[in-house]
Design an enzyme around this catalytic site. Sequence first.
Site, PDB file in Angstrom:
ATOM      1  N   GLY A  34       0.831  -1.205   0.000  1.00  6.71           N
ATOM      2  CA  GLY A  34       0.000   0.000   0.000  1.00  6.71           C
ATOM      3  C   GLY A  34       0.859   1.245   0.000  1.00  6.71           C
ATOM      4  O   GLY A  34       0.566   2.235   0.665  1.00  6.71           O
ATOM      5  N   ALA A  35       1.947   1.202  -0.763  1.00  4.68           N
ATOM      6  CA  ALA A  35       2.961   2.267  -0.705  1.00  4.68           C
ATOM      7  C   ALA A  35       2.692   3.431  -1.648  1.00  4.68           C
ATOM      8  O   ALA A  35       3.539   4.307  -1.807  1.00  4.68           O
ATOM      9  CB  ALA A  35       4.332   1.677  -0.988  1.00  4.68           C
ATOM     10  N   ILE A  39      -0.365   7.001   4.389  1.00  2.00           N
ATOM     11  CA  ILE A  39       0.785   6.728   5.254  1.00  2.00           C
ATOM     12  C   ILE A  39       1.752   5.718   4.642  1.00  2.00           C
ATOM     13  O   ILE A  39       2.889   5.631   5.057  1.00  2.00           O
ATOM     14  CB  ILE A  39       0.359   6.282   6.679  1.00  2.00           C
ATOM     15  CG1 ILE A  39      -0.584   5.083   6.642  1.00  2.00           C
ATOM     16  CG2 ILE A  39      -0.238   7.429   7.448  1.00  2.00           C
ATOM     17  CD1 ILE A  39      -0.883   4.514   8.011  1.00  2.00           C
ATOM     18  N   GLY A  40       1.304   4.992   3.619  1.00  2.00           N
ATOM     19  CA  GLY A  40       2.197   4.064   2.932  1.00  2.00           C
ATOM     20  C   GLY A  40       3.322   4.802   2.227  1.00  2.00           C
ATOM     21  O   GLY A  40       4.493   4.419   2.324  1.00  2.00           O
ATOM     22  N   SER A 167      -5.774  -1.233  13.636  1.00  2.00           N
ATOM     23  CA  SER A 167      -6.509  -0.002  13.948  1.00  2.00           C
ATOM     24  C   SER A 167      -7.165  -0.153  15.303  1.00  2.00           C
ATOM     25  O   SER A 167      -7.462  -1.277  15.724  1.00  2.00           O
ATOM     26  CB  SER A 167      -7.600   0.232  12.900  1.00  2.00           C
ATOM     27  OG  SER A 167      -8.540   1.185  13.370  1.00  2.00           O
ATOM     28  N   TYR A 200     -14.712  -3.838   8.490  1.00  2.00           N
ATOM     29  CA  TYR A 200     -13.400  -3.234   8.757  1.00  2.00           C
ATOM     30  C   TYR A 200     -12.901  -3.662  10.137  1.00  2.00           C
ATOM     31  O   TYR A 200     -11.738  -4.045  10.311  1.00  2.00           O
ATOM     32  CB  TYR A 200     -13.504  -1.713   8.660  1.00  2.00           C
ATOM     33  CG  TYR A 200     -12.170  -1.005   8.676  1.00  2.00           C
ATOM     34  CD1 TYR A 200     -11.263  -1.157   7.623  1.00  2.00           C
ATOM     35  CD2 TYR A 200     -11.799  -0.174   9.741  1.00  2.00           C
ATOM     36  CE1 TYR A 200     -10.039  -0.504   7.628  1.00  2.00           C
ATOM     37  CE2 TYR A 200     -10.572   0.477   9.755  1.00  2.00           C
ATOM     38  CZ  TYR A 200      -9.700   0.311   8.702  1.00  2.00           C
ATOM     39  OH  TYR A 200      -8.484   0.954   8.710  1.00  2.00           O
TER      40      TYR A 200
END
Length: 315
Positions: A34-35, A39-40, A167, A200
């Site tokens: 997820g880069a 934040i990735g 999370s 989630y």
Amino acid sequence: MGSSNTRFRMTGQDIVKECDGNSEVKNLHILVTGATSGIGIETGRILALAGANVYLVGRSETKLNEVRENISKEIQKQSSTGTVQGAICDLNSLASIKQFAEKFIRDKSPLNILILNAGILNFNFAQTVDGLEQVMGVNHIGHAYLTQLLMPALIANAPSRIVIVSSQVHVGSPLNYQALEHMSSTADNAKKGWGMISSYQQSKLANLLFARAIASRYKDKQVTAYSLHPGVIDTNLTSSIPLSRLLTILYKKKTPEQGAATTVYCALKPGLENETGRYFNDSTVTHLADKWTDEDINTLWEWTEKVIRERTTNL
């Protein structure tokens, strides 16, 4: 151990300074999923500027190239010894994960730290290419399969770490495996019982339990694992959700720079080996993951292995 407001405000850069005596970072090979957003990007950027060799993993070649070029320019400007390279891997497809990981292992690419950062939050029910409920499929199962396939590289380069972005939304109902099986079926009413927040929550709880499972199974191989709450950040994750629906998971917000801090902490902080399996918040260890029993951990592990086995038989 509670976290102070000063640690809440810390950025990834602050953490790098805090770990300054740990010049090891220059020898590290770190993979970030997820880069290409939120934040990735920041996690990959900070680690590369600190001198690490970073593999940026994403599903869009265009976005990967853009992020890689931007970070490369910064590396040059700051005369850092870090490197970045992009790699395509779509966590929505087990075949894509397999293709990426097998090449990675075949190329004998070194790997010291695996950062499972990618995450989705769906507004509507959907399934992955392989028919899994998509939020659990991407956030947990895809990452678990990637971890399984990359484990030989982590063991070969031990001591190594797996850092899993969970999370604080993980708090809630225990995993409902029966419901998860139903939502990953071909039944006409597969979406029965599905909810935006609950899907989630379940995936983020799976992330936390997975870190505990890895910790207990691979400690003797010197592979440690950590899960964490990055903070609530305005990123692509929530871009398509109407604000009112999000009130249940809104807390004091962090910037992406602050949101990457706890991930960077779990990746770089020396001496975290004794905290393997634990859950971190504001770059501080907590005891939140400790309440789950070995039975909870084993059930999650066995279920995950079963799902992966069933869905990858024909790949």
